[in-house]
Design an enzyme around this catalytic site. Structure first.
Site, mmCIF file in Angstrom:
data_model
loop_
_atom_site.group_PDB
_atom_site.id
_atom_site.type_symbol
_atom_site.label_atom_id
_atom_site.label_comp_id
_atom_site.label_asym_id
_atom_site.label_seq_id
_atom_site.Cartn_x
_atom_site.Cartn_y
_atom_site.Cartn_z
ATOM 1 N N SER A 58 23.207 117.939 24.228
ATOM 2 C CA SER A 58 23.592 118.123 22.973
ATOM 3 C C SER A 58 24.334 119.262 22.710
ATOM 4 O O SER A 58 24.304 120.254 23.376
ATOM 5 C CB SER A 58 22.310 118.258 22.163
ATOM 6 O OG SER A 58 22.628 118.821 20.686
ATOM 7 N N TYR A 69 13.693 121.545 20.925
ATOM 8 C CA TYR A 69 14.764 120.495 21.226
ATOM 9 C C TYR A 69 15.817 121.450 21.957
ATOM 10 O O TYR A 69 16.702 121.086 22.711
ATOM 11 C CB TYR A 69 15.107 119.767 20.011
ATOM 12 C CG TYR A 69 16.058 119.045 20.149
ATOM 13 C CD1 TYR A 69 16.028 117.632 20.476
ATOM 14 C CD2 TYR A 69 17.684 119.193 19.697
ATOM 15 C CE1 TYR A 69 17.061 116.730 20.459
ATOM 16 C CE2 TYR A 69 18.720 118.310 19.769
ATOM 17 C CZ TYR A 69 18.331 117.060 20.343
ATOM 18 O OH TYR A 69 19.314 116.229 20.411
#
Length: 208
Positions: free
Chosen positions: A143, A157
């Protein structure tokens, strides 16, 4: 048909990036092994691929479990004879993931079990299959937060995606001479079901 005669395994293919990738890979000629924990969603992706004229099969797998990851690779080889592309895409972003003070140990462990251990286990069992096929490609979903961090607190995350990026760098160096390409995708926010569920809490809405 860039993927003609290739076999691709995609985790988290029941929705979002995984589903769209399954449809794209099939359109490019690949036979697709659709992997997910949501059987209904996974089978729906298979039906969509077949409706578009492609070839796909579904395998249930929790990527945090070694036996499941070993089995999904075995099914790919047994069904289609080989594995050329491994897309470690499955991941979660928990609604209770927050800053260091607020994030629970349980949320941290669950996030790392799926987002990091899942990629490790996919590679653990997928790389030998790629070697048996004479080489291939691995794609890991990281990401943009692995590089920039996130304005909305999601420490587990973000940290997990940083680990995926680092893991990808090392694996790509280790296996470069074995005709195995390993890359990480670092997408920005996409309007997926996962992101919408993540943002659909009063606390998250207030921080946007």
């Amino acid at each position: 048909m860039r993927l003609k005669d290739k076999v691709a395994l995609i985790t988290g293919a029941g929705s979002g990036i995984g589903r769209e990738s399954a449809l794209l890979f099939a359109a490019e000629g690949a036979k697709v092994v659709v992997v997910d924990v949501n059987d209904a969603a996974g089978n729906e992706t298979v039906a969509m691929v077949k409706a578009a004229g492609g070839d796909a099969t579904y395998v249930h797998a929790d990527v945090s479990k070694a036996a499941d990851c070993e089995n999904m690779v075995k099914v790919a080889e047994q069904t289609y004879g080989k594995l050329n592309v491994l897309f470690n895409n499955a991941g979660i972003s928990h609604a209770d993931d927050d800053n260091a003070m607020s994030t629970s140990e349980e949320v941290w462990d669950l996030t790392f079990a799926i987002n990091v251990k899942g990629v490790f286990l996919g590679c653990k069992y997928g790389i030998p299959a790629l070697k048996r096929a004479g080489g291939g490609s691995i794609i890991n979903t990281a990401s943009f937060v692995a590089i920039l961090g996130a304005a909305t607190p999601q420490l587990a995350y973000t940290s997990s995606k940083g680990a995926v990026l680092s893991m990808t760098r090392e694996l790509s160096s280790i296996h470069a001479r074995e005709n195995i390409r390993i890359n990480a995708l670092c997408p920005g926010p996409l309007r997926t079901e996962l992101l919408m569920k993540y943002l659909n809490t009063d606390a998250k809405k207030q921080r946007r």
